[in-house]
Design a protein around this motif. Structure first.
Motif, mmCIF file in Angstrom:
data_model
loop_
_atom_site.group_PDB
_atom_site.id
_atom_site.type_symbol
_atom_site.label_atom_id
_atom_site.label_comp_id
_atom_site.label_asym_id
_atom_site.label_seq_id
_atom_site.Cartn_x
_atom_site.Cartn_y
_atom_site.Cartn_z
ATOM 1 N N GLU A 156 23.501 -2.929 11.920
ATOM 2 C CA GLU A 156 23.743 -3.073 10.481
ATOM 3 C C GLU A 156 25.124 -3.670 10.243
ATOM 4 O O GLU A 156 25.309 -4.495 9.364
ATOM 5 C CB GLU A 156 23.627 -1.714 9.771
ATOM 6 N N SER A 157 26.093 -3.276 11.073
ATOM 7 C CA SER A 157 27.445 -3.800 10.834
ATOM 8 C C SER A 157 27.495 -5.295 11.131
ATOM 9 O O SER A 157 28.154 -6.051 10.424
ATOM 10 C CB SER A 157 28.484 -3.018 11.633
ATOM 11 N N LEU A 158 26.759 -5.753 12.146
ATOM 12 C CA LEU A 158 26.725 -7.203 12.401
ATOM 13 C C LEU A 158 26.060 -7.921 11.228
ATOM 14 O O LEU A 158 26.546 -8.955 10.758
ATOM 15 C CB LEU A 158 25.977 -7.506 13.715
ATOM 16 N N GLN B 80 28.927 -11.688 5.132
ATOM 17 C CA GLN B 80 30.189 -11.899 4.415
ATOM 18 C C GLN B 80 30.922 -13.185 4.794
ATOM 19 O O GLN B 80 31.809 -13.610 4.080
ATOM 20 C CB GLN B 80 31.109 -10.710 4.669
ATOM 21 N N ILE B 81 30.573 -13.793 5.917
ATOM 22 C CA ILE B 81 31.342 -14.961 6.331
ATOM 23 C C ILE B 81 30.970 -16.181 5.505
ATOM 24 O O ILE B 81 29.889 -16.248 4.923
ATOM 25 C CB ILE B 81 31.122 -15.283 7.830
ATOM 26 N N GLU B 82 31.881 -17.156 5.532
ATOM 27 C CA GLU B 82 31.608 -18.356 4.750
ATOM 28 C C GLU B 82 30.877 -19.416 5.541
ATOM 29 O O GLU B 82 30.317 -20.341 4.989
ATOM 30 C CB GLU B 82 32.927 -18.925 4.224
ATOM 31 N N ALA B 83 30.876 -19.264 6.858
ATOM 32 C CA ALA B 83 30.230 -20.277 7.706
ATOM 33 C C ALA B 83 28.737 -20.353 7.427
ATOM 34 O O ALA B 83 28.144 -19.411 6.914
ATOM 35 C CB ALA B 83 30.451 -19.901 9.168
ATOM 36 N N GLN B 84 28.156 -21.485 7.785
ATOM 37 C CA GLN B 84 26.695 -21.576 7.813
ATOM 38 C C GLN B 84 26.201 -20.689 8.947
ATOM 39 O O GLN B 84 26.833 -20.614 10.010
ATOM 40 C CB GLN B 84 26.271 -23.023 8.098
ATOM 41 N N ARG C 229 12.774 -14.005 16.173
ATOM 42 C CA ARG C 229 12.762 -12.616 16.639
ATOM 43 C C ARG C 229 14.022 -11.859 16.242
ATOM 44 O O ARG C 229 14.318 -10.822 16.831
ATOM 45 C CB ARG C 229 12.551 -12.526 18.167
ATOM 46 N N ALA C 230 14.773 -12.385 15.255
ATOM 47 C CA ALA C 230 16.056 -11.747 14.911
ATOM 48 C C ALA C 230 15.825 -10.344 14.378
ATOM 49 O O ALA C 230 14.934 -10.119 13.556
ATOM 50 C CB ALA C 230 16.785 -12.581 13.867
ATOM 51 N N ALA C 231 16.656 -9.414 14.839
ATOM 52 C CA ALA C 231 16.660 -8.030 14.345
ATOM 53 C C ALA C 231 15.262 -7.410 14.392
ATOM 54 O O ALA C 231 14.922 -6.571 13.566
ATOM 55 C CB ALA C 231 17.227 -7.991 12.918
ATOM 56 N N SER C 232 14.470 -7.817 15.379
ATOM 57 C CA SER C 232 13.073 -7.365 15.391
ATOM 58 C C SER C 232 12.878 -6.038 16.118
ATOM 59 O O SER C 232 11.766 -5.508 16.137
ATOM 60 C CB SER C 232 12.180 -8.439 16.007
ATOM 61 N N ARG C 233 13.930 -5.515 16.735
ATOM 62 C CA ARG C 233 13.831 -4.203 17.366
ATOM 63 C C ARG C 233 15.073 -3.394 17.013
ATOM 64 O O ARG C 233 16.177 -3.962 16.883
ATOM 65 C CB ARG C 233 13.740 -4.322 18.902
ATOM 66 N N ALA D 265 15.175 -8.470 7.650
ATOM 67 C CA ALA D 265 15.844 -7.552 6.714
ATOM 68 C C ALA D 265 17.339 -7.833 6.603
ATOM 69 O O ALA D 265 18.175 -6.967 6.857
ATOM 70 C CB ALA D 265 15.587 -6.095 7.122
ATOM 71 N N LEU D 266 17.657 -9.066 6.240
ATOM 72 C CA LEU D 266 19.064 -9.458 6.104
ATOM 73 C C LEU D 266 19.479 -9.391 4.648
ATOM 74 O O LEU D 266 18.694 -9.753 3.762
ATOM 75 C CB LEU D 266 19.242 -10.898 6.578
ATOM 76 N N PRO D 267 20.703 -8.942 4.389
ATOM 77 C CA PRO D 267 21.152 -8.925 3.007
ATOM 78 C C PRO D 267 21.094 -10.341 2.423
ATOM 79 O O PRO D 267 21.426 -11.306 3.117
ATOM 80 C CB PRO D 267 22.603 -8.449 3.097
ATOM 81 N N ASN D 268 20.684 -10.486 1.231
ATOM 82 C CA ASN D 268 20.689 -11.764 0.483
ATOM 83 C C ASN D 268 19.712 -12.812 1.000
ATOM 84 O O ASN D 268 19.837 -13.975 0.638
ATOM 85 C CB ASN D 268 22.070 -12.439 0.467
#
Ligand code: GAL
Length: 643
Positions: free
Chosen positions: A480-482, A488-492, A498-502, A515-518
């Motif tokens: 969650e912290s990652l 919050q970063i400005e970079a693309q 398969r991101a965050a799938s487990r 389940a990424l913010p925004n």
């Protein structure tokens, strides 16, 4: 990453114990004449240092160090723990690593030990203590190497009885209950052991995840991989702590290409230098993951991106100091085919390492040995003690370094996150037999490098400041912290597939990933298919092997010809729900780099570029001359421009 200038030096790996003492002086003299300053010795010499249990013979090593050091060379002293002597096996017959089929690995080559065997670890501590005490203050011993190539010959993962009891204890500590005695119910719940009646009544019930009827529980396999990695970290730390008690010289380990079964970031925390062993032609067939055509095109040059990838990865493992401890100097003996490098390639590989921030490149080995397993492996000297082709290229680099002996690695605009747990998870649950985490990350790396870019490879804990584009392919675990940091970063930001799938021990998260913010995207179904049945995309290229069904309201970046989006963006974060081929990746990154204000180049085939703070390098891996903005670059050519 701080911009610190590094001095560039050369060296070689030498085995004084293979040659009569009368040759040492001349060898040392010729090393110095060739422009070498480092010599690594000792890493396989245990049976000579301790011919019978407890009786030591350091006399020859004293003389070798004095001779090499006296000639002006700096010695890297290796600990000999990759080659326990024969008597050790009599003492501890159960110290041998055991393979997945339950068979012990035999004596007769090297790396015949299990990282979990307490008796063997005590023997290692003893011999390292003897060496550290004797040579810790020796003025010629300017660096140390622990062991040799953890993971080589598939020796990290061991299914021995020592590993089994250590794994049970590891599990108990992971799930320590209120009484600190281990909470087996908590482990059962975390692993999902209710499935197929796999629940345990006690930690002593837990076996190793091999020889099961069908696949073991992925949670069990992941725990075992993480345990194994921790055993490597502990084994290395034991040696480091002993050396540090007696010496202030920096300590390195020589990592390998495409060995991912332990967490190098964790091992690296204990070391001063991350070094690795670069065998570009040896790696081409079975490690670089190259197609037949690619292998033919680069047969004598090596993959144009594989070495660069590892330089960039290991530069961020540990404290940022990078060395190449072993550099291929001519044909090797151990790959399916062992071609002669194209003239100039030994020089090119060396310069590529320096361009990526290496402080030192040591050629393996000084002289070809006329017997044993590496009889057919070239050295800088032939077995008859005449200079080989590689020697002259090394000498040429030494000459060139006189006017180009250092520069600072600069922070790249692009970072790729590399994660060893993601590799383990993908390996345990590939969902498609033709895919791997390493290959997916490598594909993204290659696509970006083909656009002429510098790339930093970073861990998922690393600082993210200063990048314009951050790429996290296949990052199966995202804390969650990652997720918050990335939001919050400005970079693309480009993530997936398969991101965050487990989460935790391989469980499926709820809500469904990523389940990424925004970012309004949910992976609702997976589609895994044959590599030779790629799915054509409307914009460019194909989705190969694996594609996710996305539920999304975001803007499509890539769509199947049938209209479904497989990559989407909210203008800041892009999610790629597929494994993409080269054309699709090129399209994607050309678009995203333009948005990120990163200038890309149309690189000629086989040509790569790399910049330091003060230099721009061009390398030609193609077997024909290529045109670049500054003129023609010959095959194996290195063009170095001071900015
Ligand atoms: C490395 C190893 C060396 C030598 C070399 C041959 O993997 O560290 O000891 O065997 O390969 O290419």
């Amino acid at each position: 990453m701080t911009d610190t200038s590094v001095k560039r030096t050369l060296g070689t790996c030498y085995y004084p114990e293979h040659w009569p003492q009368e040759m040492w002086q001349d060898d040392a003299k010729r090393m110095v004449e060739a422009g070498l300053t480092w010599v690594r010795i000792g890493e396989f010499a245990w049976s000579l240092l301790e011919p019978t249990p407890g009786s030591y013979d350091f006399d020859w090593l004293d003389k070798a160090i004095a001779c090499l050091g006296g000639a002006g060379l700096q010695v890297v002293l290796g600990t000999p723990t990759a080659t326990p002597p024969r008597w050790m096996i009599d003492k501890y017959p159960d110290m041998l690593a055991v393979d997945r089929d339950g068979k012990p690995r035999k004596f007769g080559s090297r790396r015949h030990y299990c990282f979990s065997h307490e008796g063997y670890k005590a023997e290692c501590a003893r011999i390292v203590t003897e060496l550290a005490k004797r040579y810790g203050q020796n003025p010629h011993v300017a660096a140390w190497q622990t062991d040799n190539e953890y993971g080589c010959h598939d020796t990290t993962i061991s299914y021995s009885s020592a590993a089994k009891s250590a794994f049970q204890e590891w599990c108990r500590i992971q799930y320590s209950g209120a009484d600190n005695n281990g909470d087996i119910a908590a482990l059962n719940k975390a692993w999902g052991n209710v499935f197929w009646s796999m629940s345990y009544a006690a930690f002593e019930d837990i076996d190793l995840p091999n020889l099961t009827v069908t696949e073991p529980n992925p949670a069990h396999s992941l725990a075992f991989r993480q345990f194994t990695s921790d055993q490597v970290v502990a084994f290395n730390r034991l040696q480091v702590e002993i050396i540090r008690a007696h010496s202030s010289a920096p300590i390195a380990h020589n990592y390998m290409g495409r060995i991912t079964d332990f967490d190098h970031f964790a091992v690296g925390e204990d070391l001063d230098i991350a070094s690795w062993d670069s065998y570009p032609l040896g790696f081409l067939a079975d490690r670089a993951g190259a197609s037949e055509a690619h292998q033919k095109d680069f047969m004598r040059q090596g993959d144009p991106d594989f070495q660069a990838f590892h330089h960039d990865l290991y530069r961020s493992v540990g404290k940022g100091r990078l060395w190449v401890m072993e550099q291929q100097p001519g044909p090797v003996n151990w790959a399916p085919y062992n071609p002669d490098p194209l003239p100039g390639m030994v020089r090119l590989w060396t310069w590529e390492a320096f361009a990526h921030g290496a402080e030192a490149v040591l050629y393996f080995r000084w002289r070809q040995f006329p017997a044993a397993q590496e009889q057919l492996h070239a050295g800088l000297m032939r077995p008859d003690n005449v200079e080989s082709a590689g020697y002259y290229e090394a000498k040429q680099v030494a000459e060139e370094l006189k006017t180009a002996d250092g520069a600072a690695a600069m922070q790249a605009e692009v970072a790729i996150i590399f994660d060893y747990d993601a590799d383990a998870a993908w390996d345990i649950q590939p969902h498609n037999t033709d895919t791997s985490y390493f290959a997916v990350v490598m594909d993204h790396y290659r696509a970006l490098r083909k656009l002429g870019l510098n790339i930093d490879i970073i861990s998922s804990d690393a600082a993210l400041d200063g990048y314009k584009l951050i790429v996290a392919p296949g990052l199966i675990f995202m804390s969650e912290s990652l997720k918050q940091r990335l939001a919050q970063i400005e970079a693309q930001l480009v993530i997936g597939p398969r991101a965050a799938s487990r989460v935790e021990q391989m469980q499926t998260p709820n809500p469904l990933p990523p389940a990424l913010p925004n970012l309004d995207v949910t992976v609702i179904r997976l589609d895994s298919y044959r590599e030779d049945m790629p799915v054509r995309l409307s914009e460019a290229g194909h989705a190969v092997c694996y594609c996710e069904v996305l539920d999304t309201a975001e803007t499509a970046l890539l769509t199947k010809e049938t209209g479904e989006a497989i990559a989407i963006t909210n203008g800041h974060i892009s999610y790629v729900g597929a494994i993409l081929d080269e054309a699709a990746l090129r399209y994607l990154y050309t678009e995203i780099c333009a948005t990120a204000d990163i200038q890309t180049l149309d690189m000629p085939d086989g040509v790569r570029r790399r910049q330091t703070t003060t230099e721009e390098f061009w390398f030609n891996y193609a077997s024909e001359a290529r045109q670049i903005a500054d003129g023609t670059i010959e095959p194996a050519g290195v063009l170095r421009k001071v900015k």
